[in-house]
Scaffold this motif. Structure first.
Motif, PDB file in Angstrom:
ATOM      1  N   TRP A 332       0.759  -0.900  -0.470  1.00  0.00           N
ATOM      2  CA  TRP A 332      -0.076   0.145  -0.023  1.00  0.00           C
ATOM      3  C   TRP A 332       0.986   1.215  -0.133  1.00  0.00           C
ATOM      4  N   ALA A 333       2.001   1.172   0.494  1.00  0.00           N
ATOM      5  CA  ALA A 333       3.201   2.435   0.494  1.00  0.00           C
ATOM      6  C   ALA A 333       4.395   1.500   0.267  1.00  0.00           C
ATOM      7  N   PHE A 334       5.376   2.595   0.662  1.00  0.00           N
ATOM      8  CA  PHE A 334       6.387   2.202   1.208  1.00  0.00           C
ATOM      9  C   PHE A 334       6.826   3.337   2.594  1.00  0.00           C
ATOM     10  N   CYS A 335       7.106   2.248   3.331  1.00  0.00           N
ATOM     11  CA  CYS A 335       7.286   2.894   5.255  1.00  0.00           C
ATOM     12  C   CYS A 335       8.453   2.109   5.065  1.00  0.00           C
ATOM     13  N   GLU A 336       9.042   3.866   5.935  1.00  0.00           N
ATOM     14  CA  GLU A 336      10.408   3.794   7.138  1.00  0.00           C
ATOM     15  C   GLU A 336      10.604   3.937   7.553  1.00  0.00           C
ATOM     16  N   PHE A 337      11.220   3.252   8.699  1.00  0.00           N
ATOM     17  CA  PHE A 337      10.744   3.828  10.471  1.00  0.00           C
ATOM     18  C   PHE A 337      12.269   4.549  11.022  1.00  0.00           C
ATOM     19  N   LEU A 338      11.761   5.285  12.038  1.00  0.00           N
ATOM     20  CA  LEU A 338      13.370   5.846  12.871  1.00  0.00           C
ATOM     21  C   LEU A 338      13.122   5.091  13.972  1.00  0.00           C
ATOM     22  N   PRO A 339      13.585   4.910  14.461  1.00  0.00           N
ATOM     23  CA  PRO A 339      14.201   3.939  15.316  1.00  0.00           C
ATOM     24  C   PRO A 339      13.718   4.833  17.263  1.00  0.00           C
ATOM     25  N   LEU A 362       7.563   7.331  12.112  1.00  0.00           N
ATOM     26  CA  LEU A 362       6.680   6.954  10.437  1.00  0.00           C
ATOM     27  C   LEU A 362       7.596   7.663   9.476  1.00  0.00           C
ATOM     28  N   VAL A 363       8.354   7.074   8.699  1.00  0.00           N
ATOM     29  CA  VAL A 363       8.505   7.637   7.472  1.00  0.00           C
ATOM     30  C   VAL A 363       7.580   7.360   6.261  1.00  0.00           C
ATOM     31  N   LEU A 364       7.154   8.237   5.079  1.00  0.00           N
ATOM     32  CA  LEU A 364       6.123   7.622   4.158  1.00  0.00           C
ATOM     33  C   LEU A 364       6.746   7.738   2.522  1.00  0.00           C
ATOM     34  N   THR A 365       6.433   7.607   2.107  1.00  0.00           N
ATOM     35  CA  THR A 365       6.475   7.798   0.276  1.00  0.00           C
ATOM     36  C   THR A 365       5.619   6.661   0.030  1.00  0.00           C
ATOM     37  N   ALA A 366       4.289   7.285  -0.028  1.00  0.00           N
ATOM     38  CA  ALA A 366       2.842   6.637  -0.483  1.00  0.00           C
ATOM     39  C   ALA A 366       2.163   7.522  -1.963  1.00  0.00           C
ATOM     40  N   GLN A 367       3.276   8.435  -2.215  1.00  0.00           N
ATOM     41  CA  GLN A 367       1.945   9.748  -3.446  1.00  0.00           C
ATOM     42  C   GLN A 367       3.775   9.833  -4.520  1.00  0.00           C
ATOM     43  N   PRO A 368       3.189   9.484  -5.496  1.00  0.00           N
ATOM     44  CA  PRO A 368       4.476   9.865  -6.838  1.00  0.00           C
ATOM     45  C   PRO A 368       5.133  11.110  -6.520  1.00  0.00           C
ATOM     46  N   ARG A 374       7.859  13.055   6.854  1.00  0.00           N
ATOM     47  CA  ARG A 374       8.136  12.767   7.669  1.00  0.00           C
ATOM     48  C   ARG A 374       6.695  12.208   8.393  1.00  0.00           C
ATOM     49  N   ALA A 375       5.699  11.065   8.588  1.00  0.00           N
ATOM     50  CA  ALA A 375       4.690  11.425   8.848  1.00  0.00           C
ATOM     51  C   ALA A 375       4.369  11.790  10.371  1.00  0.00           C
ATOM     52  N   GLY A 376       5.147  12.265  11.127  1.00  0.00           N
ATOM     53  CA  GLY A 376       5.208  12.653  12.506  1.00  0.00           C
ATOM     54  C   GLY A 376       3.946  11.302  13.651  1.00  0.00           C
ATOM     55  N   GLU A 377       4.054  10.316  13.378  1.00  0.00           N
ATOM     56  CA  GLU A 377       2.936   9.141  13.745  1.00  0.00           C
ATOM     57  C   GLU A 377       4.361   8.349  14.881  1.00  0.00           C
ATOM     58  N   LEU A 378       4.089   8.045  15.550  1.00  0.00           N
ATOM     59  CA  LEU A 378       5.121   7.645  16.441  1.00  0.00           C
ATOM     60  C   LEU A 378       3.921   5.885  16.540  1.00  0.00           C
ATOM     61  N   LEU A 379       4.858   4.616  16.234  1.00  0.00           N
ATOM     62  CA  LEU A 379       4.156   3.139  15.609  1.00  0.00           C
ATOM     63  C   LEU A 379       4.880   2.954  16.744  1.00  0.00           C
ATOM     64  N   PRO A 393      -0.773   2.202  16.985  1.00  0.00           N
ATOM     65  CA  PRO A 393      -0.683   3.690  17.173  1.00  0.00           C
ATOM     66  C   PRO A 393      -0.477   4.192  18.967  1.00  0.00           C
ATOM     67  N   VAL A 394       0.882   5.034  18.763  1.00  0.00           N
ATOM     68  CA  VAL A 394       1.223   5.393  19.962  1.00  0.00           C
ATOM     69  C   VAL A 394       0.728   6.987  20.740  1.00  0.00           C
ATOM     70  N   ARG A 395       1.064   8.077  19.310  1.00  0.00           N
ATOM     71  CA  ARG A 395       0.507   9.184  19.361  1.00  0.00           C
ATOM     72  C   ARG A 395       1.449  10.150  18.333  1.00  0.00           C
ATOM     73  N   ARG A 396       1.413  11.544  18.209  1.00  0.00           N
ATOM     74  CA  ARG A 396       1.605  12.075  16.842  1.00  0.00           C
ATOM     75  C   ARG A 396       1.919  12.617  17.759  1.00  0.00           C
ATOM     76  N   GLU A 397       3.518  13.159  16.962  1.00  0.00           N
ATOM     77  CA  GLU A 397       4.612  14.157  17.804  1.00  0.00           C
ATOM     78  C   GLU A 397       4.387  15.669  17.290  1.00  0.00           C
ATOM     79  N   SER A 398       3.109  15.753  16.991  1.00  0.00           N
ATOM     80  CA  SER A 398       2.261  17.044  17.159  1.00  0.00           C
ATOM     81  C   SER A 398       1.554  17.336  18.173  1.00  0.00           C
ATOM     82  N   GLN A 399       1.212  16.284  18.817  1.00  0.00           N
ATOM     83  CA  GLN A 399       0.338  16.713  19.838  1.00  0.00           C
ATOM     84  C   GLN A 399       1.015  16.381  21.494  1.00  0.00           C
ATOM     85  N   THR A 400       0.896  17.783  21.236  1.00  0.00           N
ATOM     86  CA  THR A 400       1.547  18.006  22.522  1.00  0.00           C
ATOM     87  C   THR A 400       0.556  19.330  23.542  1.00  0.00           C
ATOM     88  N   LEU A 401       0.988  19.004  25.084  1.00  0.00           N
ATOM     89  CA  LEU A 401       0.520  20.623  26.089  1.00  0.00           C
ATOM     90  C   LEU A 401       1.260  21.104  26.236  1.00  0.00           C
TER      91      LEU A 401
END
Length: 452
Positions: A332-339, A362-368, A374-379, A393-401
């Motif tokens: 469905w998409a080419f996915c890479e991951f940053l530990p 999550l690092v994403l290549t889903a559209q030509p 960087r999707a900003g998602e932590l899995l 899913p754990v959280r979105r990196e942008s979701q901070t208070l």
């Protein structure tokens, strides 16, 4: 790739089914459509098992499809040539991109790569296996607001599942849309599935039931829509034409609501089997928990899909499990991951290099053309199906208070808040908002505390 004979047989089967369906009753059309879709789902499920046995090769093929024609880069050369990009574009509405049922598109999904259609097939197959009655005609009600996009009530390619008119979700007023959808859901006593794009929408629709159940009972009894803000007269007339008076159902609604609202959903719809929500993590988890404890007591919640940056990435094949987890589909998409925690050298790992129990960005290549965003998602990897990782899913990196200038991940704040509420006997957390205090207006010291 499927054998030519199998492709021809599938084409003939769908063509015959469609020809017969056009002349059949609505009930028979629904059964035939279900049969065709579920056969296609079984075929794609087998293909997914094969893809899951060779994840690395499947990802390389997926990457080649996303690169310009004639580009002969493998994943290693691709990562060397293209540095990590910025954040991906904001999420699109996945449901809005899912196409309606088309026989040729369906056939293409069986052996091609069309994530929305393939996801729809896997959803129907998982739902049928766990809850056989959930695919009843008109047995699903959708409570969701999608202004300006009149379409089938949901993205799955089987519109006859729904008792909710498509126009109801596209009304310009959110409150009016949810009330109209709720009224059509109340007409259907034999409802099997409640579906919402967001658990917050289901929460608000049931809050409208608490606030205005006498008015809803009156509309049911008379078979008409009450005038309300945000509902234009022409739209009201078209929707009202779909209603018929139902005094018996109105009396049942009055009797159940007069008895209180604890477990009201199961009492109003005794044949209801599950609640389907588009998202059950992050801030939406709070609404899911509140609904489970009160209005939807005893019902399982099923979140079928995982997506990021407008791309569909994974599917939940386990509807009966309380915590959603998603199989990342390798084509469905080419996915890479940053530990995580991040290493000094930002070197990504691929889908077949993940470790169970670890967290990854999550690092994403889903559209030509949109490479390595960087999707900003932590899995978190919770296990494997064949070689395919299963994640939550754990959280979105942008979701901070920020309470006082600091940056706290929202999931950590929410966990702390829930623990604090648990220490208060009889208290139940329904919702929360976090704002920086204006009472502490003095300058902030380097340690983060105000000078008082």
């Amino acid at each position: 790739m499927l054998p030519v004979a199998a492709v021809v047989a599938a084409v003939v089967a769908v063509a015959v089914a469609v020809a017969v369906t056009l002349r059949a009753s609505s009930a028979l059309r629904h059964r035939l459509a279900c049969s065709v879709l579920l056969r296609a789902a079984v075929r794609y499920r087998r293909r997914l098992e094969l893809l899951g046995s060779e994840v690395g090769l499947s990802q390389e093929r997926c990457l080649r499809r996303l690169l310009p024609r004639g580009t002969a880069l493998g994943s290693e050369a691709f990562r060397e040539r293209h540095p990590l990009g910025p954040s991906c574009p904001s999420d699109g509405a996945l449901a809005a991109r899912l196409p309606p049922l088309r026989p040729w598109a369906l056939l293409r999904a069986c052996w091609g790569s069309d994530p929305p259609l393939q996801g729809s097939l896997l959803y129907l197959d998982a739902l049928r296996a766990a809850f056989p009655g959930a695919l009843a005609r008109g047995g699903t009600a959708r409570l969701s607001w999608a202004p300006g996009r009149p379409r089938a009530p949901a993205g799955w390619p089987l519109p006859s599942l729904y008792c909710t008119p498509a126009e109801a979700s596209a009304l310009p007023s959110r409150a009016a849309a949810l009330r109209v959808q709720l009224l059509f859901a109340l007409r259907q006593r034999a409802l099997r599935v409640l579906e919402a794009a967001l658990a917050a929408e289901l929460h608000d629709a049931l809050a409208a039931l608490r606030a205005d159940w006498p008015g809803l009972a009156r509309d049911l009894e008379l078979g008409e829509l009450s005038p309300q803000a945000g509902l234009a007269e022409d739209a009201r007339g078209r929707l009202q034409a779909l209603l018929v008076p139902d005094a018996a159902r109105a009396a049942e609604l009055r009797a159940e609501c007069a008895g209180g609202f604890e477990g009201i959903v199961r009492r109003l719809w005794p044949r209801l089997q599950l609640v389907v929500v588009g998202m059950a993590h992050g801030a939406e988890r709070l609404y899911c928990d509140a609904l489970r404890q009160a209005d939807c007591e005893g019902l399982p919640f099923y979140c079928p899909f995982y997506g990021a940056a407008g791309a569909l990435l994974g599917v939940n094949l386990w509807p009966e499990e309380p915590a959603p987890r998603f199989l990342l589909c390798p084509d469905w998409a080419f996915c890479e991951f940053l530990p995580c925690p991040a290493e000094e050298e930002l070197r990504t790992v691929l889908l077949d290099e993940l470790w169970e129990g670890r967290e990854y960005g999550l690092v994403l290549t889903a559209q030509p053309g949109e490479y390595r965003c960087r999707a900003g998602e932590l899995l978190r990897v919770t296990g494997f199906h064949k070689q395919c990782p299963v994640v939550e899913p754990v959280r979105r990196e942008s979701q901070t208070l920020s309470v006082r200038g600091e940056s706290i991940p929202e999931d950590r704040f929410c966990r702390s808040l829930c623990r604090a509420v648990g220490l208060w006997p009889g208290a139940r957390l329904v919702d929360y908002v976090c704002v920086e205090s204006t009472l502490l207006a003095g300058p902030v010291s380097p340690g983060g505390f105000p000078h008082l």
